[in-house]
Scaffold this motif. Structure first.
Motif, PDB file in Angstrom:
ATOM      1  N   UNK A  89       0.840  -1.199   0.000  1.00 39.53           N
ATOM      2  CA  UNK A  89       0.000   0.000   0.000  1.00 39.53           C
ATOM      3  C   UNK A  89       0.877   1.253   0.000  1.00 39.53           C
ATOM      4  N   UNK A  90       0.519   2.225  -0.826  1.00 38.88           N
ATOM      5  CA  UNK A  90       1.289   3.465  -0.894  1.00 38.88           C
ATOM      6  C   UNK A  90       1.137   4.244   0.415  1.00 38.88           C
ATOM      7  N   UNK A  91       2.268   4.646   0.985  1.00 37.97           N
ATOM      8  CA  UNK A  91       2.263   5.419   2.235  1.00 37.97           C
ATOM      9  C   UNK A  91       3.007   6.729   1.990  1.00 37.97           C
ATOM     10  N   UNK A  92       2.371   7.854   2.310  1.00 33.91           N
ATOM     11  CA  UNK A  92       2.997   9.158   2.084  1.00 33.91           C
ATOM     12  C   UNK A  92       3.142   9.951   3.391  1.00 33.91           C
ATOM     13  N   UNK A  93       3.359   9.238   4.491  1.00 30.26           N
ATOM     14  CA  UNK A  93       3.512   9.869   5.804  1.00 30.26           C
ATOM     15  C   UNK A  93       4.921   9.585   6.318  1.00 30.26           C
ATOM     16  N   UNK A  94       5.823  10.572   6.323  1.00 33.46           N
ATOM     17  CA  UNK A  94       7.215  10.351   6.754  1.00 33.46           C
ATOM     18  C   UNK A  94       7.343   9.849   8.189  1.00 33.46           C
ATOM     19  N   UNK A  95       6.394  10.225   9.068  1.00 38.58           N
ATOM     20  CA  UNK A  95       6.479   9.834  10.475  1.00 38.58           C
ATOM     21  C   UNK A  95       5.838   8.474  10.755  1.00 38.58           C
ATOM     22  N   UNK A  96       5.376   7.790   9.710  1.00 38.26           N
ATOM     23  CA  UNK A  96       4.750   6.475   9.885  1.00 38.26           C
ATOM     24  C   UNK A  96       5.678   5.548  10.671  1.00 38.26           C
ATOM     25  N   UNK A  97       5.134   4.903  11.701  1.00 36.20           N
ATOM     26  CA  UNK A  97       5.934   4.011  12.543  1.00 36.20           C
ATOM     27  C   UNK A  97       6.001   2.611  11.935  1.00 36.20           C
ATOM     28  N   UNK A  98       7.208   2.193  11.587  1.00 36.98           N
ATOM     29  CA  UNK A  98       7.410   0.872  11.004  1.00 36.98           C
ATOM     30  C   UNK A  98       7.264  -0.206  12.073  1.00 36.98           C
ATOM     31  N   UNK A  99       6.689  -1.335  11.682  1.00 38.47           N
ATOM     32  CA  UNK A  99       6.468  -2.450  12.598  1.00 38.47           C
ATOM     33  C   UNK A  99       7.204  -3.686  12.111  1.00 38.47           C
ATOM     34  N   UNK A 100       7.338  -4.649  13.018  1.00 37.53           N
ATOM     35  CA  UNK A 100       7.994  -5.912  12.676  1.00 37.53           C
ATOM     36  C   UNK A 100       7.299  -6.556  11.477  1.00 37.53           C
ATOM     37  N   UNK A 101       8.088  -6.974  10.494  1.00 42.64           N
ATOM     38  CA  UNK A 101       7.539  -7.673   9.339  1.00 42.64           C
ATOM     39  C   UNK A 101       7.085  -6.775   8.204  1.00 42.64           C
ATOM     40  N   UNK A 102       7.119  -5.451   8.386  1.00 45.92           N
ATOM     41  CA  UNK A 102       6.714  -4.550   7.306  1.00 45.92           C
ATOM     42  C   UNK A 102       7.654  -4.688   6.109  1.00 45.92           C
ATOM     43  N   UNK A 103       7.070  -4.745   4.921  1.00 46.70           N
ATOM     44  CA  UNK A 103       7.842  -4.881   3.682  1.00 46.70           C
ATOM     45  C   UNK A 103       7.763  -3.565   2.905  1.00 46.70           C
ATOM     46  N   UNK A 104       8.926  -3.016   2.585  1.00 43.37           N
ATOM     47  CA  UNK A 104       9.019  -1.747   1.867  1.00 43.37           C
ATOM     48  C   UNK A 104       9.409  -2.044   0.421  1.00 43.37           C
ATOM     49  N   UNK A 105       8.763  -1.367  -0.516  1.00 43.96           N
ATOM     50  CA  UNK A 105       9.098  -1.549  -1.936  1.00 43.96           C
ATOM     51  C   UNK A 105       8.872  -0.244  -2.669  1.00 43.96           C
ATOM     52  N   UNK A 106       9.616  -0.045  -3.740  1.00 44.12           N
ATOM     53  CA  UNK A 106       9.430   1.148  -4.557  1.00 44.12           C
ATOM     54  C   UNK A 106       8.137   0.994  -5.358  1.00 44.12           C
ATOM     55  N   UNK A 107       7.390   2.067  -5.472  1.00 46.27           N
ATOM     56  CA  UNK A 107       6.127   2.019  -6.206  1.00 46.27           C
ATOM     57  C   UNK A 107       6.390   1.742  -7.684  1.00 46.27           C
ATOM     58  N   UNK A 108       5.500   0.976  -8.293  1.00 51.21           N
ATOM     59  CA  UNK A 108       5.676   0.586  -9.694  1.00 51.21           C
ATOM     60  C   UNK A 108       5.743   1.789 -10.620  1.00 51.21           C
ATOM     61  N   UNK A 109       5.038   2.859 -10.264  1.00 52.59           N
ATOM     62  CA  UNK A 109       4.985   4.035 -11.133  1.00 52.59           C
ATOM     63  C   UNK A 109       6.058   5.073 -10.793  1.00 52.59           C
ATOM     64  N   UNK A 110       6.972   4.737  -9.891  1.00 57.00           N
ATOM     65  CA  UNK A 110       7.967   5.711  -9.438  1.00 57.00           C
ATOM     66  C   UNK A 110       8.929   6.111 -10.554  1.00 57.00           C
ATOM     67  N   UNK A 111       9.250   7.415 -10.584  1.00 61.55           N
ATOM     68  CA  UNK A 111      10.208   7.925 -11.560  1.00 61.55           C
ATOM     69  C   UNK A 111      11.541   8.265 -10.892  1.00 61.55           C
ATOM     70  N   UNK A 112      11.688   7.852  -9.616  1.00 56.57           N
ATOM     71  CA  UNK A 112      12.881   8.210  -8.848  1.00 56.57           C
ATOM     72  C   UNK A 112      13.857   7.046  -8.698  1.00 56.57           C
ATOM     73  N   UNK A 113      13.719   6.043  -9.523  1.00 56.26           N
ATOM     74  CA  UNK A 113      14.549   4.839  -9.381  1.00 56.26           C
ATOM     75  C   UNK A 113      16.044   5.156  -9.427  1.00 56.26           C
ATOM     76  N   UNK A 114      16.469   5.970 -10.394  1.00 56.20           N
ATOM     77  CA  UNK A 114      17.894   6.274 -10.525  1.00 56.20           C
ATOM     78  C   UNK A 114      18.396   7.083  -9.336  1.00 56.20           C
ATOM     79  N   UNK A 115      17.595   8.013  -8.868  1.00 55.50           N
ATOM     80  CA  UNK A 115      17.961   8.810  -7.692  1.00 55.50           C
ATOM     81  C   UNK A 115      18.178   7.914  -6.480  1.00 55.50           C
TER      82      UNK A 115
END
Length: 206
Positions: free
Chosen positions: A130-156
């Motif tokens: 799920x797309x998350x746009x909250x910088x202060x979001x608290x990460x929990x055990x087992x959370x999986x982070x991935x780049x969004x499919x439509x992202x244009x910031x891959x090279x950055x």
């Protein structure tokens, strides 16, 4: 959303050490601490009167600047940490360390917390699909982070991974596929923040 837009190099100079607020620039000779190793302002080179309160205040300011948190939110984090079981200072650092923007920096997916915040706000990352746009979001055990499919910031993001040394043991990163996983909450010895949390607790306990 409130944010600090002040000069970042001045913040490092005020604390007398590198807080790595500007990513790659902090590793070069252009770093403000390297060029002018004294506090900013007209009286920066004068004698600083040391006191217990000053040491505690500077430590709190350093922690706020390092994690990119403003005063009100920092106070809320402290109050929550004081109500949790365990050592208040360590609880506070764990909460700050598990912010989404900080986790991206620890993983090497952003060169600085300010860059991480921008990538998050612009919707370049997902958590558990799920797309998350909250910088202060608290990460929990087992959370999986991935780049969004439509992202244009891959090279950055790939450029940022080249500046990364070692990913902390409480995180797992795949820099090829730009995915990661939070294995657990960090222990105090795994938190590399240049902060003496006990001084912050003493300040707020007055």
């Amino acid at each position: 959303m409130a944010r600090d837009t002040g000069p970042q190099c001045k913040q490092c100079r005020r604390e007398g050490q590198k807080l790595f607020l500007k990513g790659e620039r902090c590793l070069t000779d252009k770093c403000g601490v390297e060029r002018r190793g004294y506090p900013p302002g007209e009286h920066g080179r004068g004698r600083q009167k040391q006191s217990e309160y000053r040491l505690q205040l500077r430590e709190k300011q350093k922690a706020k600047r390092y994690y990119g948190v403003l005063e009100r939110q920092f106070r809320i984090y402290y109050e929550k940490a004081s109500r949790q079981p365990g050592i208040t200072g360590e609880n506070l650092l764990r909460t700050l360390e598990c912010r989404f923007d900080n986790v991206l920096v620890r993983l090497g997916f952003a060169a600085s917390r300010r860059q991480a915040r921008q990538l998050i706000l612009h919707g370049h990352w997902t958590i558990n699909g799920r797309r998350v746009n909250i910088p202060s979001y608290q990460m929990r055990d087992g959370d999986v982070i991935a780049i969004a499919a439509s992202s244009s910031a891959t090279q950055l993001i790939r450029d940022a991974t080249e500046l990364t040394g070692q990913v902390p043991a409480w995180l797992q990163a795949d820099h090829d596929s730009l995915t990661a996983k939070v294995l657990r909450r960090p222990e105090r010895r795994e938190i590399a923040a240049p902060v003496q949390e006990q001084l912050i607790v003493e300040l707020y306990s007055k």
